[in-house]
Motif scaffolding. Structure first.
Motif, PDB file in Angstrom:
ATOM      1  N   GLY A   7       0.827  -1.212   0.000  1.00 25.42           N
ATOM      2  CA  GLY A   7       0.000   0.000   0.000  1.00 25.42           C
ATOM      3  C   GLY A   7       0.850   1.246   0.000  1.00 25.42           C
ATOM      4  O   GLY A   7       0.550   2.217  -0.699  1.00 25.42           O
ATOM      5  N   PHE A   8       1.933   1.246   0.769  1.00 25.26           N
ATOM      6  CA  PHE A   8       2.824   2.408   0.790  1.00 25.26           C
ATOM      7  C   PHE A   8       3.496   2.589  -0.565  1.00 25.26           C
ATOM      8  O   PHE A   8       3.581   3.709  -1.077  1.00 25.26           O
ATOM      9  N   PRO A  13       3.578   6.924  -6.818  1.00 26.67           N
ATOM     10  CA  PRO A  13       3.106   7.641  -8.009  1.00 26.67           C
ATOM     11  C   PRO A  13       2.079   8.727  -7.670  1.00 26.67           C
ATOM     12  O   PRO A  13       2.014   9.758  -8.341  1.00 26.67           O
ATOM     13  N   LEU A  14       1.299   8.509  -6.617  1.00 27.55           N
ATOM     14  CA  LEU A  14       0.335   9.527  -6.206  1.00 27.55           C
ATOM     15  C   LEU A  14       1.051  10.761  -5.677  1.00 27.55           C
ATOM     16  O   LEU A  14       0.622  11.893  -5.929  1.00 27.55           O
ATOM     17  N   GLN A  15       2.158  10.565  -4.957  1.00 30.84           N
ATOM     18  CA  GLN A  15       2.937  11.700  -4.469  1.00 30.84           C
ATOM     19  C   GLN A  15       3.528  12.480  -5.645  1.00 30.84           C
ATOM     20  O   GLN A  15       3.531  13.719  -5.638  1.00 30.84           O
ATOM     21  N   TRP A  41      -1.879   8.317   9.628  1.00 29.23           N
ATOM     22  CA  TRP A  41      -2.688   7.137   9.302  1.00 29.23           C
ATOM     23  C   TRP A  41      -1.891   5.844   9.467  1.00 29.23           C
ATOM     24  O   TRP A  41      -2.449   4.813   9.859  1.00 29.23           O
ATOM     25  N   GLN A  42      -0.586   5.876   9.195  1.00 31.91           N
ATOM     26  CA  GLN A  42       0.237   4.691   9.437  1.00 31.91           C
ATOM     27  C   GLN A  42       0.276   4.363  10.922  1.00 31.91           C
ATOM     28  O   GLN A  42       0.185   3.201  11.320  1.00 31.91           O
ATOM     29  N   GLY A  43       0.402   5.379  11.760  1.00 31.43           N
ATOM     30  CA  GLY A  43       0.401   5.161  13.205  1.00 31.43           C
ATOM     31  C   GLY A  43      -0.927   4.617  13.699  1.00 31.43           C
ATOM     32  O   GLY A  43      -0.968   3.706  14.536  1.00 31.43           O
TER      33      GLY A  43
END
Length: 88
Positions: A7-8, A13-15, A41-43
């Motif tokens: 997912g990361f 590409p979105l960044q 959100w990762q946390g």
């Protein structure tokens, strides 16, 4: 964990797209806000997975995290029409 991390990788590409659409004068601020939101959100995801692991076991929690990551990745990826889908 390898599968959960895909997912990361899909966000890269979105960044790049976000930076392309952002005026150069504010790219630093936009990138900072994006990174802060992503880390938050990762946390939260790690905290939720840890809570699930207490009740369901570590293996099940990791599998659920991986599945959730793949579902979110598929849902947020940009849609790119193929050649047959383009209007003429």
């Amino acid at each position: 964990m390898f599968v959960a991390s895909t997912g990361f990788a899909a966000t890269l590409p979105l960044q790049e797209r976000l930076l392309e659409l952002t005026p150069e004068a504010i790219r630093g601020q936009v990138q900072g806000v994006e990174a802060a939101g992503r880390m938050t959100w990762q946390g939260l995801g790690a905290a939720i997975a840890g809570g699930l692991a207490q009740y369901l076991g570590a293996g099940t929690a990791i599998a659920l995290a991986a599945a959730a990551s793949l579902v979110v990745t598929l849902l947020i990826r940009p849609f790119r029409p193929t050649g047959g889908d383009r209007p003429h």
